[in-house]
Design an enzyme around this catalytic site. Structure first.
Site, PDB file in Angstrom:
ATOM      1  N   ARG A  73      45.810  34.865  35.459  1.00 25.59           N
ATOM      2  CA  ARG A  73      46.041  36.211  34.932  1.00 25.59           C
ATOM      3  C   ARG A  73      47.317  36.815  35.512  1.00 25.59           C
ATOM      4  O   ARG A  73      48.081  37.485  34.810  1.00 25.59           O
ATOM      5  CB  ARG A  73      44.844  37.119  35.244  1.00 25.59           C
ATOM      6  CG  ARG A  73      44.984  38.502  34.631  1.00 25.59           C
ATOM      7  CD  ARG A  73      43.854  39.425  35.011  1.00 25.59           C
ATOM      8  NE  ARG A  73      44.145  40.784  34.561  1.00 25.59           N
ATOM      9  CZ  ARG A  73      43.536  41.869  35.016  1.00 25.59           C
ATOM     10  NH1 ARG A  73      42.587  41.759  35.937  1.00 25.59           N
ATOM     11  NH2 ARG A  73      43.873  43.062  34.564  1.00 25.59           N
ATOM     12  N   PRO A 168      48.762  43.483  25.390  1.00 25.68           N
ATOM     13  CA  PRO A 168      47.879  44.024  24.357  1.00 25.68           C
ATOM     14  C   PRO A 168      46.417  44.085  24.782  1.00 25.68           C
ATOM     15  O   PRO A 168      45.997  43.436  25.744  1.00 25.68           O
ATOM     16  CB  PRO A 168      48.053  43.035  23.200  1.00 25.68           C
ATOM     17  CG  PRO A 168      48.359  41.742  23.878  1.00 25.68           C
ATOM     18  CD  PRO A 168      49.196  42.108  25.078  1.00 25.68           C
ATOM     19  N   SER A 258      29.817  30.888  37.396  1.00 21.15           N
ATOM     20  CA  SER A 258      30.290  30.966  38.780  1.00 21.15           C
ATOM     21  C   SER A 258      30.915  29.669  39.267  1.00 21.15           C
ATOM     22  O   SER A 258      31.430  29.615  40.386  1.00 21.15           O
ATOM     23  CB  SER A 258      29.124  31.341  39.699  1.00 21.15           C
ATOM     24  OG  SER A 258      28.078  30.396  39.615  1.00 21.15           O
TER      25      SER A 258
END
Length: 342
Positions: A73, A168, A258
């Protein structure tokens, strides 16, 4: 042409193509003119740079596998704004970190740790932009993605403003998503491939509550969601009716959960209408994106090979080289600001 739609180049050819000492990175439509990066750029100035990076990532990953989606990210948030110039790492009251879209970003501590090690070994040599690209490669490889050669030689940017962040919404339409990726010089295959990063990690309920309760302002859920999956997500993300109510985190890919493993299950869930984010579910809304999704769901190796190509292309967006930019001493500050604080 870089590649023909749906044709996946064997990883052997990828390695050969990227293994030239110095390469011109071919600019796709919408990118700046070709820039010169090198594989093993630091060979003569900091020969063990990539080894130092990998070692620190390994130490961190053993205790916290969430570092893989956090770095993915972070790299996306850097490259898709002003280019891969590490501007996302700069601190400041109005820096990119402060933009609403970047709330919850992580992995800064690991980047700081790597930079400290490299500055002690090879001061003033390795850029923060290269550290971010290398660390992401190593972390996602530990999570199950392919390893791939990373071009290096990037310089660090000098500015970072929240106003420049145009990332966005995850509820963006398919057409708008394709246009957005296209504006960065990436094609439909790149987009479907890179969205596979959603096979691991978490997101906040606020990013999907429109799908769960008020899709397109209809007051009803997104009709494309599988009913049993919709019910499960509504349990995890109850309506937020009061100010200050909690905003829980949910797994982007419950099949991975996880374990934080990079896998093709993300695409399988899209095909069964069990994607968490709206932009992911919309991959079924065009023939091209649906066909790629089907191919990746059926063949993990195809996905791995395409991911190596697409993330390499993302890492070349508007890079700074040569006399442009600088090599920061501390990834959180430009050198001018760092010296004024010390």
């Amino acid at each position: 042409m870089r590649r023909v739609m749906f044709e996946i180049i064997p990883l052997l050819f990828l390695t050969l193509a990227l293994s030239l000492c110095t390469v011109d990175v071919e600019a796709a439509e919408g990118l700046q003119p070709p820039v010169k990066l090198e594989w093993h750029f630091y060979y003569n100035t900091c020969r063990e740079a990539e080894i130092y990076v990998r070692h620190q990532v390994e130490l961190f990953y053993k205790n916290d596998p969430t570092i893989a989606p956090k770095l993915l990210r972070l790299l996306y948030s850097d490259c898709f704004v002003t280019g891969c110039d590490a501007s996302i790492l700069l601190d400041g009251p109005n820096s990119e970190k402060k933009a609403p879209q970047n709330r919850g970003l992580g992995a800064f501590v690991l980047i700081d740790r790597i930079k400290t090690v490299l500055e002690s070994r090879c001061p003033g040599i390795v850029s923060c932009a290269d550290i971010l690209n290398l660390a992401t490669r190593d972390a996602v490889h530990m999570a199950g993605a392919p390893s791939y050669p990373v071009y290096t030689g990037r310089k660090d940017g000098m500015t970072s403003t929240a106003a420049s962040v145009d990332l966005p919404s995850p509820s963006i339409s398919l057409e708008a998503a394709l246009a957005y990726f296209g504006s960065k010089g990436l094609d439909v295959l790149d987009m479907v491939t890179l969205l596979g990063a959603h096979s691991l990690g978490k997101t906040h309920c606020r990013f999907i509550e429109d799908r769960l309760y008020n899709f397109n302002n209809t007051g009803k859920p997104d009709p494309s969601m599988k009913p049993s999956f919709l019910a499960e997500m509504q349990k995890q993300c109850p309506p937020r009716l009061k100010k200050g109510q909690s905003d829980p985190l949910v797994f982007l890919n419950p099949a991975s959960g996880s374990r934080y493993r990079f896998s093709s299950t993300y695409y399988s869930r899209v095909l069964t209408n069990e994607a968490v984010l709206g932009v992911d579910q919309q991959l079924l809304f065009s023939d091209d994106t649906k066909q790629i999704t089907q191919e990746f769901a059926a063949g993990f190796e195809d996905l791995r090979k395409s991911f190596a190509l697409s993330i390499s292309r993302m890492g070349n967006i508007k890079v700074l080289t040569g006399k442009d930019g600088e090599i920061r001493k501390n990834c959180r500050f430009t050198n001018k600001n760092y010296h004024s604080k010390n």
